[in-house]
Design an enzyme around this catalytic site. Structure first.
Site, PDB file in Angstrom:
ATOM      1  N   GLY A   7       0.843  -1.192   0.011  1.00  0.00           N
ATOM      2  CA  GLY A   7       0.040   0.020  -0.110  1.00  0.00           C
ATOM      3  C   GLY A   7       0.697   1.311  -0.002  1.00  0.00           C
TER       4      GLY A   7
ATOM      5  N   GLY B 213       2.761   1.045   3.619  1.00  0.00           N
ATOM      6  CA  GLY B 213       3.527  -0.101   4.089  1.00  0.00           C
ATOM      7  C   GLY B 213       3.238  -1.363   3.248  1.00  0.00           C
TER       8      GLY B 213
ATOM      9  N   ASP C 281     -11.053   5.796   4.045  1.00  0.00           N
ATOM     10  CA  ASP C 281     -10.380   5.147   2.776  1.00  0.00           C
ATOM     11  C   ASP C 281     -11.050   3.715   2.609  1.00  0.00           C
ATOM     12  OD1 ASP C 281      -8.699   4.827   0.493  1.00  0.00           O
ATOM     13  OD2 ASP C 281      -7.204   4.129   1.951  1.00  0.00           O
TER      14      ASP C 281
END
Length: 749
Positions: free
Chosen positions: A451, A454, A578
């Site tokens: 992502g 990370g 998100d």
């Protein structure tokens, strides 16, 4: 009616206004596979259909057929020639007479047998057990009597067993525990006696159980509370159960409705009931429960209706009940005393009842209760004692001031460390070495995702004496915003607890073998990966890696439940910021868990009071899922999450990403659905949902349209016009109920 149609294979006239008798000429169409007359006004008898040897579906449901018991069911015997028959649905008519033995000679391929809402009487023939491939048997609201035949134990594929509203008697057979595929069991409104067999604990796929309105007795077996799959209903009301309610009731963490009313249960309500975090409806009225109302019940943040009337509860009303989402409360006819709260459900006297508790006081004025007695006046302190108290306070003030200044300067010297500590200190720590070993040195073969902030690795971790598989999110600290993402995720997840949120197990904040700063979060591992991988599998993926409509509806419900919790039951409120398919993870049972709180914001109940509102972490969300107002600098809010949720629904139903190349120049996924929903909805549905061709049962299609409308209502451009999650939950519950009913009637070609 049928004239020279030698190649006719499908004839469906369901849900019209046809009347008269079913035309005899239909018996000449030898290639017919589907014959559907449901939802009309046909009368008379069903003609002999024995010549239709290719027939797979026969539905005459919801007409006015029958009425001459000696002939009503004679059409079943010729149907034994139809060796391809898969669904037989005759519910909702006036068929009478006894069910003949030769019903057991129907096609061995028969999967659905729906005879409910007729006047059929007598005992079930043992031969019915020959239909070993049944997945649905519905005989509700007839006049059957006697015992359930032992041959029913041969239904090893049955998922729905609906025998309610008859005159069945005897004991519930122990072989129920051998029906391992059973997920819907309704034996309500009969005359069953004895106890619930403990073998029911073997049915680990059960979602809906209803034994209400029988003559069952004894204690409620603890095995029934071990069925973790129970989600929709457990109804044991209006029987003669006795004894205490087992502590194991707390295992029903996923259950929506629990009804134990009108029995002879005694003792306290177990405090473990606070673990049933999904409960929305709890009915315990008409028993002999005693003790106090457990204060732990205030943990049931999603509880909408609670009825504990006509028991022997004493003590005061837990004040915290006014802070949960109760819409109806009945505590009448107990022995409660003390002050009645004035917030939440207690504000509206039409939504709660308290009569029959003579020692209550206070509350809102409409209750007309006596005022509560004032606190006894405290004796005046001696003058010297007050003087000493002032001196002590002054000294304490200067001591605290010096202590505050010392801490302030210490924090100023190590600000970075202090930013992390409020969150990290509340989580159990794990060493870098442990994570390194558990992932084989963070090897590529254990990498399961990447992502913005990370990478996620599959690994192992020692937890409570055993080694478990976990997901380890390693922060890319060189990426701008990664450290703030770490803090945000810790802050968001450290105190939340919900079955549809990913669970954080531990964290690591230290240095790696190279002496570089290292931060990681450890989560429970989700076996079935992300929703993204199911909606858009790679070309090299598993061929059957897909979701049917029921699974998609369940996932939508799960995500909605998670966001209802985040928005309305957390303090402070959590805005996820998100939501997208890659951030929805699926466990062993395909239950959805919302993940990745790296962009989450904690906001006060007035939405303006935010501890994180001023610290931006870049773009709030992902392009295509983030609401348009975020791109114009608006602050995060619940309505922003609702937009993402609406887009998620539309993507799940169409199979199209919001970033699809077809969406450009102002044309988007919302518009794409909006122009087609009324007239051409099946053209925009993900083809994998239409696994049986380009047709759906009308009731199922209506459920699909309702889901599309929820997605559209959530993803409108203006935030103030978006559907709220409270209303979404109500609508999804309605759609889920309609879908379950429609599923019984859906064509299974």
């Amino acid at each position: 009616m049928f004239y020279n149609l030698p190649i006719l294979q499908f004839f469906q006239v369901a849900n019209n206004q046809f009347s008269g008798t079913i035309p005899i000429s239909v018996t000449n169409e030898s290639l017919l596979q589907t014959l559907d007359f449901a939802g009309n006004h046909f009368v008379g008898q069903v003609p002999s259909l024995g010549k239709l040897t290719k027939l797979r579906l026969l539905s005459v449901c919801s007409n006015n057929l029958g009425g001459f018991p000696s002939k009503d069911l004679k059409f079943l015997k010729p149907l034994t020639n139809c060796t391809n028959l898969y669904r037989l649905v005759i519910c909702g008519n006036n068929f009478g007479g006894q069910l003949p033995n030769y019903v057991g000679n129907l096609s061995t391929q028969l999967s659905v047998l729906h005879f409910g809402y007729n006047q059929i009487y007598g005992k079930f023939p043992a031969e019915l057990g020959n239909l070993v491939n049944l997945t649905l048997l519905d005989m509700q609201h007839c006049r059957f009597d006697g015992n359930i035949p032992a041959t029913f134990g041969q239904f090893q594929k049955i998922g729905i067993l609906e025998l309610s509203e008859n005159k069945l008697s005897g004991e519930i057979p122990a072989f129920i525990g051998n029906l391992s595929q059973l997920y819907f069991l309704n034996l309500a409104d009969n005359m069953f006696e004895g106890s619930i067999p403990s073998s029911i604990g073997n049915c680990q796929k059960l979602q809906h159980v209803n034994f209400s309105m029988n003559n069952l007795s004894g204690t409620i077996p603890s095995e029934i509370f071990s069925i973790s799959s129970l989600t929709t209903l457990l109804d044991l009301s209006q029987n003669s159960f006795s004894g205490n309610l087992s502590d194991e009731v707390g295992n029903l963490e996923n259950l929506d409705v629990l009804k134990l009313s009108e029995n002879n249960l005694v003792g306290n309500i177990p405090t473990s009931i606070a673990k049933c975090l999904s409960l929305e409806f709890l009915y315990l009225q008409g028993n002999s429960f005693s003790g106090t109302i457990p204060s732990s019940m205030v943990s049931l943040k999603g509880l909408r209706e609670l009825d504990i009337s006509r028991n022997h509860f004493s003590g005061s009303i837990p004040e915290g009940l006014q802070n949960i989402s109760l819409e109806y409360l009945n505590i009448s006819f107990n022995m409660l005393d003390g002050q009645v709260p004035t917030g939440g459900v207690f504000r509206n006297v039409s939504e709660f009842a308290i009569i029959g508790n003579n020692k209550l006081c206070g509350g809102v004025s409409e209750l007309h209760l006596p005022p509560c007695p004032s606190e006894a006046k405290k004796p005046k302190r001696h003058h010297n004692f007050r003087f000493i108290a002032v001196i002590v306070c002054v000294c304490a003030f200067f001591f605290l001031l010096s202590l505050f200044l010392t801490i302030y300067w210490m924090r100023k010297r190590s600000r970075k460390m202090s930013d992390d500590s409020p969150t990290i200190d509340q989580l159990a720590k794990v060493s870098y070495q442990s994570l390194h070993n558990g992932t084989n040195g963070f090897s590529e073969e254990n990498l399961i995702g990447c992502g913005s902030f990370g990478s996620v690795y599959k690994g192992t971790h020692a937890l409570e004496g055993s080694v478990v598989v976990v997901a380890i999110k390693v922060l890319k600290l060189q990426t701008k915003g990664a450290e703030k993402s770490f803090v945000a995720e810790c802050n968001a997840l450290r105190n939340v607890r919900h079955r549809n949120l990913v669970k954080i197990l531990t964290c690591c904040s230290g240095t790696d073998y190279k002496g570089q700063e290292f931060k990681a979060l450890v989560f429970e591992f989700m076996t079935n990966g992300s929703l993204e991988s199911w909606l858009h599998p790679p070309s090299t993926g598993i061929p059957n890696h897909t979701l049917n409509l029921e699974q998609r509806l369940n996932i939508i419900n799960d995500v909605a439940s998670a966001f209802h919790y985040l928005h309305y039951e957390c303090d402070p409120t959590i805005i996820h910021c998100d939501l997208k398919p890659s951030n929805v993870l699926l466990d062993d049972f395909m239950v959805a868990h919302v993940a990745d709180f790296g962009l989450a914001r904690l906001v006060g109940k007035n939405i303006g009071e935010s501890s994180m509102q001023t610290s931006s972490i870049g773009l709030k969300g992902t392009f295509g899922y983030a609401p348009p107002e975020y791109g114009m600098g608006y602050q995060v809010c619940m309505e922003g999450d609702m937009y993402s949720f609406g887009i998620l629904i539309l993507e799940m139903l169409t199979g199209k990403r919001p970033m699809d190349e077809m969406f450009k120049d102002g044309y988007n996924l919302h518009n794409y659905v909006q122009v087609s929903i009324s007239s051409n909805v099946l053209q925009i549905v993900d083809p994998r949902i239409l696994s049986k061709g380009n047709q759906l049962h009308p009731s199922v299609e209506n459920c699909l349209i309702s889901l599309f409308r929820v997605g559209l209502a959530c993803s409108v451009e203006l935030p103030s016009e978006r559907m709220a999650m409270v209303d979404v939950m109500r609508e999804l519950n309605r759609i889920k109920s309609c879908f379950l009913s429609a599923e019984l009637m859906e064509e299974a070609d």
